[in-house]
Write a protein that holds these residues in place. Structure first.
Motif, PDB file in Angstrom:
ATOM      1  N   PRO A 114      66.466 -11.573 -32.636  1.00  0.00           N
ATOM      2  CA  PRO A 114      65.565 -10.509 -32.166  1.00  0.00           C
ATOM      3  C   PRO A 114      66.308  -9.354 -31.505  1.00  0.00           C
ATOM      4  O   PRO A 114      65.953  -8.190 -31.692  1.00  0.00           O
ATOM      5  CB  PRO A 114      64.660 -11.247 -31.172  1.00  0.00           C
ATOM      6  N   ALA A 115      67.374  -9.671 -30.749  1.00  0.00           N
ATOM      7  CA  ALA A 115      68.123  -8.626 -30.053  1.00  0.00           C
ATOM      8  C   ALA A 115      68.879  -7.720 -31.013  1.00  0.00           C
ATOM      9  O   ALA A 115      69.189  -6.570 -30.669  1.00  0.00           O
ATOM     10  CB  ALA A 115      69.111  -9.260 -29.068  1.00  0.00           C
ATOM     11  N   LEU A 116      69.187  -8.214 -32.234  1.00  0.00           N
ATOM     12  CA  LEU A 116      69.958  -7.422 -33.190  1.00  0.00           C
ATOM     13  C   LEU A 116      69.085  -6.645 -34.173  1.00  0.00           C
ATOM     14  O   LEU A 116      69.567  -5.724 -34.831  1.00  0.00           O
ATOM     15  CB  LEU A 116      70.907  -8.341 -33.971  1.00  0.00           C
ATOM     16  N   ARG A 117      67.816  -7.006 -34.283  1.00  0.00           N
ATOM     17  CA  ARG A 117      66.960  -6.363 -35.275  1.00  0.00           C
ATOM     18  C   ARG A 117      66.699  -4.892 -34.932  1.00  0.00           C
ATOM     19  O   ARG A 117      66.671  -4.029 -35.819  1.00  0.00           O
ATOM     20  CB  ARG A 117      65.642  -7.128 -35.393  1.00  0.00           C
ATOM     21  N   GLY A 118      66.500  -4.610 -33.672  1.00  0.00           N
ATOM     22  CA  GLY A 118      66.267  -3.222 -33.264  1.00  0.00           C
ATOM     23  C   GLY A 118      67.446  -2.322 -33.575  1.00  0.00           C
ATOM     24  O   GLY A 118      67.295  -1.279 -34.236  1.00  0.00           O
ATOM     25  N   PRO A 119      68.655  -2.670 -33.113  1.00  0.00           N
ATOM     26  CA  PRO A 119      69.831  -1.866 -33.450  1.00  0.00           C
ATOM     27  C   PRO A 119      70.057  -1.730 -34.958  1.00  0.00           C
ATOM     28  O   PRO A 119      70.514  -0.691 -35.427  1.00  0.00           O
ATOM     29  CB  PRO A 119      70.978  -2.627 -32.773  1.00  0.00           C
ATOM     30  N   ARG A 120      69.734  -2.787 -35.744  1.00  0.00           N
ATOM     31  CA  ARG A 120      69.870  -2.678 -37.202  1.00  0.00           C
ATOM     32  C   ARG A 120      68.940  -1.574 -37.728  1.00  0.00           C
ATOM     33  O   ARG A 120      69.344  -0.730 -38.535  1.00  0.00           O
ATOM     34  CB  ARG A 120      69.525  -4.022 -37.852  1.00  0.00           C
ATOM     35  N   ALA A 121      67.684  -1.572 -37.269  1.00  0.00           N
ATOM     36  CA  ALA A 121      66.724  -0.569 -37.724  1.00  0.00           C
ATOM     37  C   ALA A 121      67.134   0.834 -37.288  1.00  0.00           C
ATOM     38  O   ALA A 121      67.023   1.797 -38.068  1.00  0.00           O
ATOM     39  CB  ALA A 121      65.330  -0.895 -37.176  1.00  0.00           C
ATOM     40  N   MET A 122      67.659   0.964 -36.076  1.00  0.00           N
ATOM     41  CA  MET A 122      68.064   2.285 -35.593  1.00  0.00           C
ATOM     42  C   MET A 122      69.319   2.765 -36.309  1.00  0.00           C
ATOM     43  O   MET A 122      69.485   3.966 -36.553  1.00  0.00           O
ATOM     44  CB  MET A 122      68.296   2.239 -34.073  1.00  0.00           C
ATOM     45  N   GLY A 123      70.201   1.847 -36.666  1.00  0.00           N
ATOM     46  CA  GLY A 123      71.377   2.221 -37.443  1.00  0.00           C
ATOM     47  C   GLY A 123      70.990   2.768 -38.804  1.00  0.00           C
ATOM     48  O   GLY A 123      71.549   3.766 -39.274  1.00  0.00           O
ATOM     49  N   MET A 124      70.005   2.130 -39.436  1.00  0.00           N
ATOM     50  CA  MET A 124      69.502   2.623 -40.729  1.00  0.00           C
ATOM     51  C   MET A 124      68.891   4.012 -40.557  1.00  0.00           C
ATOM     52  O   MET A 124      69.088   4.907 -41.394  1.00  0.00           O
ATOM     53  CB  MET A 124      68.460   1.656 -41.285  1.00  0.00           C
ATOM     54  N   TYR A 125      68.176   4.207 -39.455  1.00  0.00           N
ATOM     55  CA  TYR A 125      67.493   5.494 -39.216  1.00  0.00           C
ATOM     56  C   TYR A 125      68.512   6.619 -39.030  1.00  0.00           C
ATOM     57  O   TYR A 125      68.429   7.673 -39.676  1.00  0.00           O
ATOM     58  CB  TYR A 125      66.600   5.378 -37.985  1.00  0.00           C
ATOM     59  N   PHE A 126      69.469   6.428 -38.162  1.00  0.00           N
ATOM     60  CA  PHE A 126      70.426   7.508 -37.872  1.00  0.00           C
ATOM     61  C   PHE A 126      71.403   7.740 -39.028  1.00  0.00           C
ATOM     62  O   PHE A 126      71.885   8.850 -39.214  1.00  0.00           O
ATOM     63  CB  PHE A 126      71.195   7.211 -36.582  1.00  0.00           C
ATOM     64  N   SER A 127      71.687   6.706 -39.795  1.00  0.00           N
ATOM     65  CA  SER A 127      72.611   6.887 -40.925  1.00  0.00           C
ATOM     66  C   SER A 127      71.912   7.503 -42.127  1.00  0.00           C
ATOM     67  O   SER A 127      72.571   8.020 -43.031  1.00  0.00           O
ATOM     68  CB  SER A 127      73.216   5.538 -41.324  1.00  0.00           C
ATOM     69  N   GLY A 128      70.574   7.422 -42.135  1.00  0.00           N
ATOM     70  CA  GLY A 128      69.836   7.912 -43.295  1.00  0.00           C
ATOM     71  C   GLY A 128      69.908   6.979 -44.484  1.00  0.00           C
ATOM     72  O   GLY A 128      69.539   7.347 -45.603  1.00  0.00           O
ATOM     73  N   ALA A 129      70.396   5.749 -44.234  1.00  0.00           N
ATOM     74  CA  ALA A 129      70.529   4.791 -45.337  1.00  0.00           C
ATOM     75  C   ALA A 129      69.157   4.341 -45.816  1.00  0.00           C
ATOM     76  O   ALA A 129      68.220   4.201 -45.038  1.00  0.00           O
ATOM     77  CB  ALA A 129      71.343   3.585 -44.875  1.00  0.00           C
ATOM     78  N   LYS A 130      69.065   4.088 -47.096  1.00  0.00           N
ATOM     79  CA  LYS A 130      67.820   3.606 -47.689  1.00  0.00           C
ATOM     80  C   LYS A 130      68.012   2.159 -48.121  1.00  0.00           C
ATOM     81  O   LYS A 130      69.088   1.761 -48.594  1.00  0.00           O
ATOM     82  CB  LYS A 130      67.436   4.466 -48.895  1.00  0.00           C
ATOM     83  N   LEU A 131      66.947   1.384 -47.973  1.00  0.00           N
ATOM     84  CA  LEU A 131      67.012  -0.036 -48.305  1.00  0.00           C
ATOM     85  C   LEU A 131      67.415  -0.240 -49.761  1.00  0.00           C
ATOM     86  O   LEU A 131      68.234  -1.112 -50.072  1.00  0.00           O
ATOM     87  CB  LEU A 131      65.655  -0.698 -48.029  1.00  0.00           C
ATOM     88  N   GLU A 132      66.877   0.607 -50.632  1.00  0.00           N
ATOM     89  CA  GLU A 132      67.200   0.435 -52.054  1.00  0.00           C
ATOM     90  C   GLU A 132      68.687   0.688 -52.332  1.00  0.00           C
ATOM     91  O   GLU A 132      69.269   0.090 -53.241  1.00  0.00           O
ATOM     92  CB  GLU A 132      66.324   1.340 -52.929  1.00  0.00           C
TER      93      GLU A 132
END
Length: 969
Positions: free
Chosen positions: A895-913
């Motif tokens: 649970p503690a790592l899920r938030g930073p993972r989501a924010m890393g995706m947001y700031f990097s602009g990475a897409k799941l696909e």
């Protein structure tokens, strides 16, 4: 399963429910072999296996450590040179390692895949019970030590993996301090020697002594087996019995850890440690004042954790404050250690001088006496107790398998024939300790265990220039004498032995041997990636990012402040700011009261500075200061209140407090810089190559250099309050932050309602978001130390040469780490290890660590393109590397790592696909894709960006490799 029944040779002796870990424990003994076993039945899919042995060396040759390395170098069923490495290449493990402690050696593995888990168990069990090293002395030569002599006229030298690893360990002053402290506290027991090995004694180890150590310690009757997780336990017991334990008969083992007789009076001793010829020596002494504690129960152990936090860890810690204010040291810390038979409690001071030695002991004892006489601050103790309790309940180990944490804790009792399950229960102990807050529980503990205890030692180590050079000269002279006393036949025998060892190291395993390692299929791999949901909402103009997650009643909050509004010069003050948040006064109260409040109500509050690169973009990144806090949902109002106070009401005017914190930061860096060597040199290379690399270096070696300069410049310190206040004003604005909230469905509204009144009061001034202009470094740096080994890095940027980040690059990372670099730099070169990283922003780095070589390692990097052009591999071996790569991409998400993972995706602009496509590229990787990467690596290496940290003379002897010679500190 029923008590007293036998299952596949195991008699079940006990069943116990452990509510604290949501598991049921089964304690058993294998009747024929004498092996002990505990299984914890838990719904956790991340299964853990561990086998441990009580290993009690009687000298500092490092025999236990060399044994740990050597048994993993081939066995009966798996006749390869290094099955461990083959497993890492091709397993979906979530943990795979081996660890040597002062009195035990552990071999743990973990995996979520049932077939993989079975394979890991099989390889490890065969390794410890049927290792090839029992008959093959060359394994000990490679992993431990050997004489190296390529030609009869060459100088005789030492080489070996553990030998060089421990040279690296002993290059850190805090490791030297710990070694001397244990030697003085436990002169008559196994703790008085170094199970890891002292480089001065490793070369005394003989193969006969090694074999005898194996015979005594590596029998099932001396073993402790642990299984954890959701599994068919009867199948696992049958496997253990049928394949291994049924082949052994129980024996009497005598590996007990002896008790050190208590001292009748304490000792005070001093030792030198080595620093470079240009390193400063003032304020570089380290002190450790340690007690061996009598009659410690598990409850007392937990109480000592609380006491250590209250006295030495919290910013309000009175013992720490007393020592710092008396000028004993710039950084004061301490720890309680109960993972040995006789627990110990230690106060340490760094950034000191030798003439402070007597004052340290006097102040520690007088302060503790005064605290007992007047009574400890109950609020401070309760706050520390709450902090320790939160960590117990959260049970987050940064992505590591939780079952691993349980067995490490259990061994602290099991190894000494005490109840292993007792240490997993904590509710009763917490209740008793909390009840004791009303009385003199902690004062009585201090009096009994510390003030009335003469089993104590004060050890100081002080810097001495030229010490390492003298030691090196003595070793060189000794080896010259050894060689001079050899006959020509003996010299020729060592030359032949050196050749044989090199041929062995260079000769690949046969296909038949490689095929003995069980391997999953590519169909076992999942190309998809778990999506972490993130929802956006607003508090005014501030974006809130909600990550809904089951969190066991805990909320995680992160404030992501962008640093684009700062100049590069101001980044230094942002780094200081990040260090001191929550540790200085606010406009409402002093930092001691603030610290109590934080520990009373939160599970932690911290800040750090990072940079998140834009996905696939060259030099586009978001620089951030992240302020993090976590608390039980019931404490959410306190979390919001405290975050607001820390970031908006901090008072930077107390220059004396700021000076203390600056000096503390420098002292910590003085002691830890060499240990951070691979990070320092890697980022120093990237600082030549990219803006994001220089940004990160500014917070690493660049920060250490500037904090050292500031700490030694009294004229600059009074200017610090104004600088910090100005930088804080720029950073902590309502329109300069993204807020992350991790919690369960229905909790977001409460958070927004609590946070909104605060955010609405924050400054919303518009500032330029392009003020940050990064200037890269120029020239290759050789960072000189008194260290005995090197960290050697070379890298560059492949986007500069027209390439992009693709899946085969991750497969190549695995190939290099466990094949090319492993063989050339670790096995043949004697370094502890080496790695390669290819990043999606184009940055590429190769780095060795604890490496006896320098120019030879750079030559290994230089020859890599040719290795890649000649690269061939069977389909099976290629599949192995692909599986190992996927394992590294699939770390468990807490649970503690899920938030930073989501924010890393947001700031990097990475897409799941895109992430899924990358994983598909990994799974589809072919040998020709690896060959093609030669054209990527070669031009980057030709750019010749290099940095090394290590031995001063070694660096200065390299000719024109380095443009700048830099001294630490």
């Amino acid at each position: 399963m029923e008590i007293n029944k036998v299952y596949s040779g195991f008699r079940l002796d006990r069943i116990e429910r452990i509510d604290e870990i949501n598991g049921t424990a089964y304690e058993m003994k294998h009747e024929k072999s004498g092996a002990r076993l505990i299984y914890i039945d838990s719904p956790d899919s991340n299964k853990v296996f561990n086998i441990a042995f009580r290993t009690t060396p009687h000298n500092s040759t490092g025999v236990a450590h060399i044994m740990e390395h050597s048994v993993l170098c081939g066995s009966r069923k798996f006749p390869l040179k290094e099955p461990f490495v083959e497993l890492v290449k091709g397993s979906l493990n979530t943990f795979l390692n081996a660890m040597t402690y002062p009195d035990k050696t552990m071999y743990p593995v973990a995996s979520k895949n049932d077939k993989d888990f079975h394979n890991l168990m099989d390889v490890y069990l065969d390794a410890v019970f049927y290792p090839r090293v029992r008959e093959d002395a060359e394994i000990v030569m490679q992993e431990g030590w050997h004489y190296e002599l390529e030609n009869a006229d060459d100088e005789l030298t030492y080489k070996g993996v553990v030998f060089n690893e421990m040279k690296g360990v002993y290059s850190s002053p805090d490791s030297v301090l710990e070694r001397q402290m244990m030697r003085e506290l436990f002169p008559d027991t196994t703790y008085g020697v170094d199970s890891g090995g002292d480089p001065d004694y490793i070369t005394d180890l003989t193969y006969e002594e090694f074999q005898e150590f194996y015979r005594v310690h590596y029998h099932p009757s001396n073993s402790y087996i642990f299984l954890y997780g959701d599994m068919n336990i009867e199948e696992q017991l049958a496997f253990l019995n049928d394949e291994y334990l049924s082949h052994f008969d129980a024996i009497d083992v005598h590996t007990e850890v002896a008790l050190q007789a208590p001292f009748t009076e304490g000792k005070v001793v001093s030792y030198p440690y080595s620093v470079g010829s240009e390193e400063p020596t003032d304020n570089r002494t380290l002190h450790s004042f340690a007690y061996v504690l009598p009659d410690v129960t598990p409850e007392h152990s937990l109480a000592f954790e609380v006491l250590t936090h209250a006295l030495l860890t919290s910013p309000a810690a009175p013992l720490k404050q007393a020592l710092v204010k008396a000028g004993i040291g710039s950084d004061v810390s301490g720890y309680y250690l109960d993972s040995i038979r006789q627990p110990m409690w230690t106060v340490q001071a760094t950034g000191s001088n030798l003439d402070k030695q007597a004052d340290l002991q006097r102040i520690v004892e007088s302060t503790l006496q005064e605290l007992c006489d007047k009574g400890l601050d109950k609020e401070l103790l309760e706050a520390s107790l709450n902090s320790i309790e939160f960590a117990l309940r959260e049970s987050d180990f940064g992505g590591r398998p939780i079952g691993l944490a349980y067995i490490i804790r259990m061994m602290d009792n099991w190894l000494y024939d005490n109840d292993p399950l007792e240490l997993l229960h904590y509710e009763e102990a917490l209740a008793n300790i909390r009840k004791g807050l009303a009385g003199t529980y902690f004062e009585d503990l201090i009096r009994h265990s510390i003030l009335n205890n003469n089993h104590k030692v004060l050890v100081s180590i002080y810097p001495e220039r030229g010490l390492q050079e003298r030691k090196d000269a003595e070793v060189k002279e000794h080896l010259a004498t050894v060689k001079a006393n050899m006959t020509s036949e003996e010299i020729e025998a060592i030359v032949e032995q050196t050749k044989r060892l090199k041929i062995r190291q260079e000769t690949p395993d046969s296909d038949e041997a490689l095929a003995s390692i069980p391997l999953l299929e590519l169909s076992d791999l999942n190309p998809n990636i778990e999506a972490v949901e993130r929802r956006e909402s607003k508090i005014g103009n501030t974006t809130v990012h909600f990550v809904p997650t089951f969190t066991k009643g805990i909320n995680y909050v992160g404030l992501y402040f962008k640093l684009n509004c700062l100049t590069e010069e101001e980044l230094f003050y942002a780094d200081i700011l990040s260090d001191i948040l929550g540790r200085i006064d606010t406009s409402e109260r002093g930092y001691e009261a603030l610290a109590k409040d934080i520990n009373m109500n939160l599970g932690g509050l911290s800040s750090d500075i990072t940079a998140i690169s834009k996905d696939g973009k060259r030099d586009e990144f978001t620089p951030l200061m992240i302020v993090r806090a976590k608390a039980l949902h019931s404490k959410l109002p306190d979390l919001c209140r405290l975050i607001n106070e820390v970031v908006q009401k901090a008072d930077y005017s107390d220059d004396q407090r700021l000076t203390e914190l600056v000096q503390e930061s420098k002292a910590i860096w003085d002691n830890e810089a060499f240990r951070r060597g691979n990070s320092i040199v890697s980022q120093r290379v990237m600082a030549q190559v990219s803006a994001v690399g220089k940004f990160r270096d500014n917070g690493n070696l660049g920060y250490y250099q500037k904090i050292s300069e500031l700490a030694s410049n009294p004229a600059a310190l009074p200017l610090l309050p104004e600088k910090l206040a100005e930088v804080a004003r720029k950073i902590f604005r309502a329109n300069n932050v993204d807020i992350m909230f991790v919690g369960e469905e229905g909790e977001l509204e409460a958070f927004e309602n609590l946070m909104k009144p605060f955010v609405e009061t924050w400054d919303a001034t518009e500032l330029s978001d392009d003020a940050l202009q990064i200037t890269r470094l120029s020239g290759n740096d050789g960072i000189v130390t008194a260290g005995k080994v090197q960290y050697v890095a070379q890298g560059g940027n492949f986007i500069d040469h027209g390439f992009k980040h693709v899946g085969p690059m991750s497969v190549l990372e695995t190939i290099l780490r466990y094949e090319y670099l492993w063989i050339r730099i670790r096995v043949q070169g004697g370094a502890y290890g080496a790695f390669a990283n290819f990043y999606d922003d184009g940055n590429m780095i190769f780095c060795s660590y604890r490496d006896p070589n320098l120019l030879e390692t750079l030559n290994v990097y230089k020859e890599l393109p040719q290795y890649l052009r000649d690269f061939t591999l069977t389909d099976r071996e290629m599949r192995k590397y692909i599986i190992g790569t996927m394992s590294s991409l699939d770390l468990p998400m807490t649970p503690a790592l899920r938030g930073p993972r989501a924010m890393g995706m947001y700031f990097s602009g990475a897409k799941l696909e895109d992430k899924v496509e990358f994983r598909k590229q990994v799974i589809a990787c072919k040998p020709e894709d690896i060959v093609a990467l030669a054209d990527v690596v070669e031009p980057v290496l030709n750019d010749n960006h290099i940095c090394t940290m290590g031995n001063e003379q070694k660096i200065k002897d390299t000719g024109n490799v380095f443009d700048n010679i830099v001294s630490l500190g």
